[in-house]
Write an enzyme that holds these catalytic residues in place. Structure first.
Site, short mmCIF file in Angstrom:
data_model
loop_
_atom_site.label_atom_id
_atom_site.label_comp_id
_atom_site.label_asym_id
_atom_site.label_seq_id
_atom_site.Cartn_x
_atom_site.Cartn_y
_atom_site.Cartn_z
CG HIS A 1 -2.21 -0.82 1.19
ND1 HIS A 1 -2.47 -1.69 1.65
CD2 HIS A 1 -3.24 -0.73 -0.15
CE1 HIS A 1 -3.86 -2.60 1.14
NE2 HIS A 1 -3.83 -2.04 0.05
CG ASP B 1 6.87 -6.12 -22.46
OD1 ASP B 1 7.48 -6.37 -21.20
OD2 ASP B 1 5.29 -6.52 -22.51
CD GLU C 1 3.04 -5.99 -25.13
OE1 GLU C 1 3.98 -5.10 -24.23
OE2 GLU C 1 2.22 -6.64 -24.62
CB CYS D 1 0.68 3.24 -24.82
SG CYS D 1 1.16 1.24 -25.51
C1 PEP Z 1 4.76 -2.15 -22.64
O1 PEP Z 1 5.01 -3.29 -23.53
O2 PEP Z 1 5.59 -1.20 -23.64
C2 PEP Z 1 3.89 -1.68 -21.97
C3 PEP Z 1 2.61 -0.29 -22.51
O3 PEP Z 1 2.92 -2.82 -21.24
P1 PEP Z 1 3.55 -2.99 -20.19
O4 PEP Z 1 4.86 -1.82 -19.78
O5 PEP Z 1 1.94 -2.47 -19.40
O6 PEP Z 1 4.04 -4.01 -19.94
MG MG Z 2 3.65 -4.46 -22.31
#
Ligand code: PEP
Ligand code: MG
Length: 580
Positions: free
Chosen positions: A191, A454, A430, A501
């Site tokens: 937490h 990733d 990814e 992203c």
């Molecule tokens: C990523 O792998 O770039 C991604 C946005 O997913 P996460 O960071 O949640 O694995």
């Molecule tokens: Mg990812």
């Protein structure tokens, strides 16, 4: 001599904190007043009075967090108040007092005993609760002894360096003087970590033995996004991090940039936000995000004993959608596994978790968990639902996921429940497999979202959580750039929306690369929105494209990085009439 040292831990709360080390030894030093313990009735009374005061403090903390807009986290302190009345704690305290112990010794001993019971449990959720019991016990002892842990003074910024922190200590930190937190122990699911995230404090947990290695007042850098702590930083490093931190805080000081961003020569790029909770959705909306490009729904499953029921998920997802008004929200379906173990889902330890049962693989094997989530998303969005699947490596996975989605839709219709009017289905790119044959996925998806966090580690075969190989984690490596460029090219050719992203979407040299190649959307941390929008307005697409092409032809990652950084440096300020 350069003593700079990078210590890797877990990035528990994103952001950068630079400040002098404030060494926090964790709890009050106990000192029973002489003669206490001779009068059990009097000791019990002292304890009861302290308990009342603690209950009031917890109510105060709850109000403070609620006023900051963290209603979910505030509820934690209701749980702490209940603990204050729990016979499992009160009984042993009373027994100890009756046996002649001073109230503070009785409270500390009983809390520690109960915490150890929790800590020994198999279930990760209950293990994490040991910290809550210690927190409550610590507050009572503090009230009884008056030995308060000194909070850092007002002349910050400070970086708290501690063995561990309790949730209430984290909630009490003054955000105007504390810049970050480094914990030797702790987990990203504790937490304390959740509160740090909610309050926007950069935090690294699990950093290992540190207390003896950092002197009070020494400069420390916390990079909560990368999970790194920089000790004895050199001047160049400090300057670089100050720039980054300055950019982030400038974005926070200028929380609203709601205007669309286009390059100076008129190419529109949507700048959306990555979020993991309802609170962050509110933050993203204030920051002027054009939408949510990645809602990491797995965080909804964390810190629970059981997966969230469908109705509760509907409620949470509705709140996120409501926070964004008419702006689109991309829901990523549950991405458990890898570095996100979620005990309530029964995921067991694996020898290669990043290559194991994670993301869509887990969901397809567990429709009992996946379908309630799909139904919740379909119910939460009345108009157009955008959802995407993580960790896809085979087109068959998307096909199967779509079948389950269609079933979920039908089930809702049969039950007369609300269903989204239309659905846009996307996938994260990814894995190298998805990137290399991205064209094979075109028939099954409406959009692609590049998960570069990733993708980089899979393309390069470099575990970014392993400090021994962190130098090889090079996002500008030609293999990575080539994979990304291929995905964008296919997306453009096939008329599919392409978003990025991963963290690279918020790093300016890569923004130039993505903008040059023509992505439709960048999804970044909320505090990067204004900065990324401002940068997009300062570049010309044709210059960025030339830089991207040069970077793609570069002999290695370092050379490519130089090209992209140069492109950032020569980027022009926005032209007349363009918004800053
Ligand atoms: C990523 O792998 O770039 C991604 C946005 O997913 P996460 O960071 O949640 O694995
Ligand atoms: Mg990812």
């Amino acid at each position: 001599m350069n003593r700079q040292e990078v210590v890797r831990g877990t990035g528990a709360a994103p952001g950068i904190g630079i400040g002098s080390a404030w060494i926090w030894d964790g709890g009050p030093r106990r000192a029973s007043p002489a003669g206490s313990g001779q009068d059990p009735a009097g000791e019990w009374e002292r304890f009861q009075a302290a308990k009342e005061r603690v209950s009031e403090q917890l109510e105060g903390l709850k109000m403070r967090l609620a006023a900051e807009g963290h209603a979910g986290e505030a509820a934690l302190f209701d749980a702490h108040r209940l603990m204050l009345e729990d016979p499992a704690l009160l009984g042993p305290i009373r027994e100890r007092i009756e046996a002649g112990a001073a109230a503070e010794d009785a409270a500390a001993g009983a809390a520690e005993e109960l915490a150890k019971v929790f800590a020994a449990m198999d279930d990760e959720y209950f293990r994490q609760r040991a910290g809550d019991v210690r927190d409550v016990g610590w507050r009572i002892v503090q009230e009884l002894t008056g030995a308060r842990q000194t909070a850092p003074p007002a002349d910050g910024p400070w970086v708290i360096v501690a063995r561990d922190m309790t949730p209430s200590q984290t909630a009490e930190l003054d955000l105007t003087t504390v810049a970050g937190i480094v914990l030797e122990g702790g987990g990203a699911m504790s937490h304390a970590a959740i509160l740090a995230r909610a309050r926007g404090l950069a935090a690294v947990t699990g950093a290992g033995p540190l207390l003896g290695r950092v002197a009070p007042g020494e400069l420390v850098i916390v990079d909560g996004t990368r999970g790194e702590v920089i000790l004895h930083p050199g001047a160049n490093t400090v300057a670089r991090y100050r720039r980054q931190a300055g950019q982030a805080s400038a974005a926070r000081r200028r929380p609203s940039d709601p205007h669309p961003a286009a390059t100076a020569d008129g190419h529109r790029i949507m700048v959306a936000a990555n979020i993991a909770s309802c609170d962050e959705a509110g933050w993203a909306a204030e920051a002027g995000a054009d939408g949510i490009g990645l809602f990491r729904t797995e965080f909804v499953y964390m810190n629970r004993h059981k997966p969230p029921p469908e109705e509760e998920q509907v409620e949470i997802y509705r709140r996120v959608v409501a926070a964004m008004g008419s702006r689109p929200v991309v829901f990523r379906t549950l991405d458990a596994g890898g570095d996100k173990p979620i005990p309530s889902l029964g995921l067991e330890a694996e020898s290669n978790p990043f290559l194991g049962w994670r993301g869509i693989r887990f969901c397809l094997d567990r429709p009992d968990i996946f379908k309630p989530q799909l139904r919740a998303m379909l119910q939460a969005v009345p108009e157009e639902l955008w959802l995407m699947f993580p960790m896809v490596s085979d087109p068959g996975e998307v096909r199967r996921a779509r079948e389950l989605l269609a079933e979920a839709e039908q089930e809702l219709r049969d039950a007369g429940l609300p269903v989204a009017r239309s659905v846009r289905v996307g996938m994260m790119v990814e894995t190298p497999a998805a990137a290399m044959v991205v064209d094979r996925f075109v028939p099954w998806v409406d959009f692609f979202s590049l998960g570069t966090n990733d993708l980089v580690q899979y393309v390069l075969g470099v575990d970014r959580t392993n400090p021994k190989v962190s130098g090889l984690y090079q996002p500008a490596h030609p293999a990575v750039l080539k994979a990304i460029a291929h995905v964008i090219e296919v997306g453009r050719r096939e008329n599919r929306w392409v978003s990025v992203c991963g963290e690279l979407a918020g790093e300016l040299p890569f923004v130039a690369f993505f903008a040059g190649l023509g992505v439709n959307e960048l999804s970044v941390a909320p505090d990067r929105i204004a900065h990324v929008k401002g940068f997009i307005r300062s570049i010309r697409r044709e210059d960025a494209l030339a830089a991207a092409q040069e970077a793609l032809a570069a002999p290695d990652g370092a050379a490519a990085m130089t090209v992209l950084e140069t492109c950032c440096r020569v980027a022009r300020p926005p032209e007349d009439g363009a918004r800053q």
